[in-house]
Design a protein around this motif. Structure first.
Motif, short mmCIF file in Angstrom:
data_model
loop_
_atom_site.label_atom_id
_atom_site.label_comp_id
_atom_site.label_asym_id
_atom_site.label_seq_id
_atom_site.Cartn_x
_atom_site.Cartn_y
_atom_site.Cartn_z
N ALA A 48 49.26 45.44 53.79
CA ALA A 48 48.33 44.56 54.51
C ALA A 48 48.91 44.20 55.86
CB ALA A 48 48.06 43.30 53.70
N TYR A 89 45.24 29.93 42.01
CA TYR A 89 46.36 30.53 42.73
C TYR A 89 47.72 30.11 42.20
CZ TYR A 89 43.00 32.28 46.06
OH TYR A 89 41.95 32.94 46.63
N MET A 133 55.05 35.53 48.69
CA MET A 133 53.65 35.95 48.70
C MET A 133 53.33 36.73 49.97
SD MET A 133 51.80 32.53 47.12
CE MET A 133 50.20 33.34 47.06
N ARG A 134 53.87 36.30 51.09
CA ARG A 134 53.66 37.03 52.34
C ARG A 134 54.34 38.40 52.26
NH1 ARG A 134 54.78 31.71 53.83
NH2 ARG A 134 53.25 30.71 55.20
N SER A 159 52.41 40.84 50.11
CA SER A 159 51.20 41.35 50.76
C SER A 159 51.54 42.37 51.83
CB SER A 159 50.42 40.19 51.36
OG SER A 159 49.31 40.65 52.09
N GLN A 209 43.80 36.59 53.43
CA GLN A 209 43.56 36.85 52.01
C GLN A 209 44.62 36.29 51.08
OE1 GLN A 209 42.91 41.06 51.50
NE2 GLN A 209 41.40 41.17 53.15
N VAL A 210 45.77 35.88 51.63
CA VAL A 210 46.85 35.38 50.78
C VAL A 210 47.25 33.96 51.15
CG1 VAL A 210 49.24 35.75 50.02
CG2 VAL A 210 47.72 37.71 50.36
N GLU A 227 45.53 40.13 57.82
CA GLU A 227 44.97 40.24 56.48
C GLU A 227 45.75 39.38 55.49
OE1 GLU A 227 43.13 44.78 56.62
OE2 GLU A 227 45.20 44.46 55.99
N THR A 228 47.04 39.34 55.66
CA THR A 228 47.87 38.50 54.79
C THR A 228 47.51 37.03 54.95
OG1 THR A 228 49.69 40.09 54.89
CG2 THR A 228 50.25 37.83 54.28
#
Length: 498
Positions: free
Chosen positions: A389, A497, A380-381, A384, A397-398, A393-394
């Motif tokens: 991003a 999620y 996921m990182r 992003s 928002q993630v 921001e990662t």
């Protein structure tokens, strides 16, 4: 025979059973484990379980039932007229058990023989002085009926203890013989062992559930008794906490004691909110730094140092609040202090307890949030960052939305810990029960008053003592509400999620 010796004997028999059960199974297969239905260790484990499980379960049940049986037999020796005013049969039985334990201690120390302990009389000997010589402190002189009951208590305890040892060891030997006889090549030892382990796991889960049910029922029953003696409307809506241990009512028939929970509940929530305002930002930011920014060397040093805070006893935190944080706040917010204001009159205040409690809660939020953030998949990182991003921001928002259910659980744990804290409140916030918005006023909490109401010779027939159970029940319901709310948040974001 002492219980520890019984446990050691049973475990020793279990170890012997493991060896001989395995040996018998191998012998039945002519030494070739391929001819066995199960691995050899399963046969030994089968014998071990047959020896230990039934005997240990019986031992636990015996230890639970034996005091009840002895109390019922011994209490009949105390005549009703011997129970003095202001006392009860239960309190006298507590004295009986204390004297019986004192006699056992004196015999073990060699201060008297077992025969002398069984025949000693209050008419010829000062029992309190004799037991005090071996370190057994009694609050008052021993009455003849109490001594007689204590001697009977010792006699029954010794007799039943011997019977218990014989029965438990006999059950263990019988289990060993039965399981050993079944240890042959065709016996499905693996199936039996796995079923037994599954049953033990179910039993462990049942004990946890039944313990919770027992705690709740004890609170409910005693709360009902309290509300029979004190009006529920006064308890929930009375803005004053002023117990009168003398009891009684005024000319209008209203109880002299003012047992309103509102000031206690307000103090509990006020201190908890301040503690969370300190712990949640610091703990969460520390967790984000350790999991996303810190290098391995920094993380290996910083995380254990933060977690050290969780190992400090709460009484130490209380002393820190009383001796350091409180005077420091007075120097800043007190009259003639740094700000030259008179907001704070003394070192004990909501702010003092809240700040120190917040420090105590930092590792709860930090450590759990760190583990939860690290559990977010690296993919996921990477996805992003691959879309352009930035790292911040990662995270925003993630990572944090994905870890939010676990973070809410960590905050809930910290909130429950804050609501249930006592020592920091007693030493840092004071004992004043009041409704005030000023965070520099002294206040108290529900848990602190539960302790104070049950301290000393509490008469459990009075509302002033039973109110502790009503306070505990209210606190339980508040915590349950927090759990339900947190569960709702966790499920909502987990569905989003996952």
């Amino acid at each position: 025979m002492p219980v520890l010796w019984i446990v050691l004997i049973v475990l020793t028999l279990g170890g012997v059973g493991f060896v001989i059960g395995r040996m018998r199974a191998m012998a039945s297969a002519d030494g070739d484990p391929r001819h066995l239905h199960s691995l050899p260790n399963y046969y030994g484990t089968h014998v071990f379980l047959a020896v230990t499980v039934p005997s240990m379960l019986l031992l636990v049940m015996w230890l639970l039932v034996q005091p009840l049986v002895i109390n019922s037999q011994v209490s009949s020796l105390i005549p009703q007229e011997a129970v003095s005013e202001g006392s009860s049969l239960g309190l006298m039985m507590a004295d009986v058990r204390r004297v019986a334990d004192g006699l056992d201690t004196a015999v073990a120390a060699g201060a008297m023989t077992s025969e002398e302990a069984s025949q000693i009389r209050t008419e010829f000997t000062d029992i309190r002085e004799r037991l005090g010589a071996v370190g057994v402190a009694l609050g008052s002189d021993v009455r003849p009926e109490v001594l007689k009951a204590a001697q009977r208590y010792r006699e029954l305890s010794g007799r039943y203890g011997l019977i218990m040892a014989v029965v438990i060891i006999g059950i263990a030997l019988a289990g060993m013989a039965f399981a050993w006889s079944r240890s042959h090549a065709e016996f499905r030892a693996r199936n039996v062992v796995e079923s037994a382990i599954k049953s033990l796991l179910i039993l462990a889960s049942s004990i946890a559930i039944l313990t919770t049910v027992g705690i709740v029922l004890s609170l409910i029953f005693n709360t009902i008794e309290f509300f029979k003696l004190y009006p529920a409307a006064n308890f929930f809506f009375e803005p004053t906490w002023l117990p009168s241990f003398g009891g009684g009512t005024d000319s209008d028939g209203n109880p002299l004691s003012k047992l309103g929970i509102l000031p206690l509940l307000w103090g509990t929530l006020y201190i908890s909110v301040i503690a969370l305002l300190v712990a949640v930002p610091i703990g969460l930011f520390a967790a984000i730094y350790l999991s996303e920014y810190a290098g391995p060397a920094t993380r290996a040093f910083a995380k254990p140092m933060i977690e050290v805070l969780a190992g400090i006893p709460t009484i130490v935190y209380g002393l820190f609040a009383l001796l350091t944080v409180g005077p420091l706040l007075v120097d800043v917010f007190g009259a003639g202090g740094l700000l030259n204001v008179s907001w704070m009159q003394g070192g004990t205040a909501v702010m003092t307890a809240g700040l120190v409690m917040g420090i105590m809660l930092i590792p709860f939020v930090s450590s759990l949030s760190d583990d939860i953030i690290n559990a977010v998949p690296q993919a996921m990182r990477d996805g992003s960052l691959g879309l352009g991003a930035t790292k911040s921001e990662t995270i925003k928002q993630v990572v944090l939305p994905a870890a939010l259910p676990g973070i809410v659980g960590a905050i809930l744990l910290a909130a429950s810990r804050a609501i249930g804290e006592t020592m920091i409140v007693v030493l840092g916030a004071g004992a004043a029960a009041r409704l005030s918005m000023n965070p520099f006023d002294a206040m108290t909490t529900v848990t602190a008053k539960i302790v104070s109401q049950l301290t000393g010779d509490a008469d459990f027939a009075s509302p002033e003592a039973l109110v502790a159970f009503a306070l505990g029940m209210t606190l339980f319901l508040v915590t349950l509400g927090l759990n339900i709310f947190a569960l709702y948040i966790v499920r909502k974001y987990r569905e989003q999620y996952e």
